[in-house]
Design an enzyme around this catalytic site. Structure first.
Site, PDB file in Angstrom:
ATOM      1  N   HIS A 104       0.933  -0.700  -0.106  1.00  0.00           N
ATOM      2  CA  HIS A 104       0.194  -0.281   0.065  1.00  0.00           C
ATOM      3  C   HIS A 104       0.751   0.951  -0.338  1.00  0.00           C
ATOM      4  O   HIS A 104       1.386   1.406   0.667  1.00  0.00           O
ATOM      5  CB  HIS A 104      -0.775   0.388   0.709  1.00  0.00           C
ATOM      6  CG  HIS A 104      -2.397  -0.587   0.874  1.00  0.00           C
ATOM      7  ND1 HIS A 104      -3.303   0.254  -0.239  1.00  0.00           N
ATOM      8  CD2 HIS A 104      -2.194  -1.517   0.904  1.00  0.00           C
ATOM      9  CE1 HIS A 104      -4.259  -0.483   0.321  1.00  0.00           C
ATOM     10  NE2 HIS A 104      -3.751  -2.000   0.385  1.00  0.00           N
ATOM     11  N   ASP A 109      -5.239   2.407   2.227  1.00  0.00           N
ATOM     12  CA  ASP A 109      -5.496   1.151   3.364  1.00  0.00           C
ATOM     13  C   ASP A 109      -5.327   2.453   3.931  1.00  0.00           C
ATOM     14  O   ASP A 109      -6.517   2.490   5.089  1.00  0.00           O
ATOM     15  CB  ASP A 109      -3.838   0.902   3.879  1.00  0.00           C
ATOM     16  CG  ASP A 109      -2.963   1.747   3.684  1.00  0.00           C
ATOM     17  OD1 ASP A 109      -2.689   2.718   3.311  1.00  0.00           O
ATOM     18  OD2 ASP A 109      -1.900   0.773   4.526  1.00  0.00           O
ATOM     19  N   TYR A 300      -8.026   8.294 -18.825  1.00  0.00           N
ATOM     20  CA  TYR A 300      -8.833   8.341 -17.303  1.00  0.00           C
ATOM     21  C   TYR A 300      -8.989   9.919 -17.225  1.00  0.00           C
ATOM     22  O   TYR A 300      -7.992  10.248 -18.035  1.00  0.00           O
ATOM     23  CB  TYR A 300      -8.283   8.991 -16.573  1.00  0.00           C
ATOM     24  CG  TYR A 300      -7.939   7.590 -15.558  1.00  0.00           C
ATOM     25  CD1 TYR A 300      -8.102   6.424 -16.196  1.00  0.00           C
ATOM     26  CD2 TYR A 300      -7.551   7.473 -13.982  1.00  0.00           C
ATOM     27  CE1 TYR A 300      -8.192   4.971 -14.875  1.00  0.00           C
ATOM     28  CE2 TYR A 300      -7.716   6.296 -13.153  1.00  0.00           C
ATOM     29  CZ  TYR A 300      -7.276   4.666 -14.190  1.00  0.00           C
ATOM     30  OH  TYR A 300      -7.505   3.670 -13.321  1.00  0.00           O
ATOM     31  N   GLU A 371      -0.884   8.600  11.043  1.00  0.00           N
ATOM     32  CA  GLU A 371      -1.391   8.763  11.337  1.00  0.00           C
ATOM     33  C   GLU A 371      -2.009   8.832  12.290  1.00  0.00           C
ATOM     34  O   GLU A 371      -3.323   9.152  12.581  1.00  0.00           O
ATOM     35  CB  GLU A 371      -1.137   6.857  12.397  1.00  0.00           C
ATOM     36  CG  GLU A 371      -1.051   5.728  11.322  1.00  0.00           C
ATOM     37  CD  GLU A 371      -0.346   4.437  11.554  1.00  0.00           C
ATOM     38  OE1 GLU A 371       0.728   4.328  12.754  1.00  0.00           O
ATOM     39  OE2 GLU A 371      -0.613   2.957  11.501  1.00  0.00           O
TER      40      GLU A 371
END
Ligand code: NI
Length: 394
Positions: A104, A109, A300, A371
């Site tokens: 990741h 994630d 895209y 985090e």
């Protein structure tokens, strides 16, 4: 920034879920899955959503949409992508990827974890809400156009606004940003093939060496940006993969050049493609070779944010701390497919923290996220849903 009591409780609940969100993020980080193989991740998402009382729909193969209806009102969608990348992780974190060659490295994630956190908060304040939320856990953002499939399957037909959130390594930790209008460029992958006749490198006169026009084609392509469009138009043409002979004494039959075109305006993309086709065809013909150009995979479109919703998102985000205007990027995002279907905006959350050594760019083998700020993503998702469905300033 004034907060009403419900907003205060959304923020408190999000903060209290910080360790849950980090735990989920680490679990998914340790078990990365590539595009359209998100089996474990989607099972985890499905289980968590069911526990909270969401209706669960399977979409685009390994995708999941969690639906919760609070009665009447509008429908808002919140999106997280789930796929990892074919990269060998080089960090020594305790939650390091347990699958060799997969990682990741873009933060998807964290996206799943933050949105699952928001599912918990939404479920616990459900009596305060009206309308419907759709939590979109999307497969295959990294080159698989998972968003396109979800849109085509009709899962978002009734959605009146959609918000996507991406962690961002170029933005200081905790800062939230978006921008009005064009934000991310379109992306078109191309494969150029020059076919000649190979043979012994000692006897080039007996071959039709495709390397000769291939090198000229490679160089000619570098001139397209400066000679074909006005200088104020953002445009990138890169051809980083050049595959010719694997030996110094062998002239190959075929040379392949892989590249990408990044533009905000699709008519400019078309013009560039046409120019590349002309260059390839004529340069190859000059050396008795055949040249072809093909578009590989699904292009895209550009991400073009709805101005009112970008402004709305920034004003909601300002309840959580500093905000800024996101820069335009030549990096592509398949969130663009949702924006062709419904109004919305693509938002970034800064996760760069020099003090913690979290400085590596997206798609780097040492990429990581701060985090400590993931609770903000949870809070932002929930605040957007609450404000859009209940307070309706837009
Ligand atoms: Ni990404």
């Amino acid at each position: 920034m004034s907060l009403d009591p419900i907003e205060e409780s959304i923020i408190e609940l999000s903060k209290s879920l910080s360790s849950y969100v980090i735990e989920i993020r680490r679990d998914i980080h340790a078990h990365p899955e590539l595009k359209y193989e998100e089996y474990r991740t989607s099972r985890l998402v499905e289980e968590e959503l069911r526990k909270l009382g969401f209706e669960v729909l399977r979409v685009a193969g390994t995708g999941v949409v969690g639906v919760m209806n609070f009665g009447g009102g509008r429908v808002v969608a919140l999106r997280a992508d789930m796929d990892a990348l074919p990269i060998q992780e080089e960090s020594d974190v305790p939650y390091k990827s347990r699958t060799p060659g997969k990682m990741h490295a873009c933060g998807h994630d964290a996206h799943v974890a933050m949105l699952l956190g928001a599912a918990r908060v939404l479920s616990s304040i459900r009596e305060k809400l009206v309308g419907t939320v759709k939590l979109v856990f999307q497969p295959a953002e990294e080159g698989g156009a998972g968003a396109k499939k979800i849109v085509e399957e009709g899962a978002l037909d009734d959605v009146s606004a959609i918000f996507g959130l991406h962690v961002w390594s170029e933005l200081p930790s905790g800062v939230i940003a978006t921008r009005k209008g064009p934000a991310n460029a379109s992306s078109t992958s191309i494969l150029i093939r020059i076919r000649g006749l190979g043979g012994h490198a000692a006897h080039p006169e007996l071959t039709r060496d495709p390397t000769v026009p291939a090198v000229d084609i490679y160089n000619a392509i570098q001139k397209i940006v400066s000679r074909s469009v006005d200088p104020f138009t953002p445009l990138v043409v890169s051809t980083p993969r050049f595959e010719a002979s694997r030996a110094g004494n062998v002239i190959p039959d075929v040379v392949e050049i892989y590249g990408t075109i990044r533009a905000f305006d699709m008519s400019i993309r078309d013009r560039v493609l046409e120019r590349i086709e002309k260059v390839v065809k004529h340069y190859a013909a000059a050396w008795d070779c055949e040249g072809s150009v093909e578009v590989v995979g699904t292009p895209y479109p550009p991400v073009v944010n709805t101005p009112e919703l970008a402004e709305f998102a920034l004003s909601v985000a300002s309840k959580l701390g500093p905000t800024s205007e996101a820069p335009m990027s030549m990096g592509a995002e398949d969130f663009s497919f949702y924006l062709q279907k419904a109004p919305g905006t693509f938002i970034i959350l800064g996760i760069r923290n020099e003090g913690k050594g979290i400085v590596y760019p997206h798609h780097h083998p040492k990429f990581d996220v701060d985090e400590e700020v993931l609770w903000k993503g949870t809070a932002l998702h929930t605040l957007l849903a609450y404000n859009y469905l209940v307070k309706k300033p837009v």
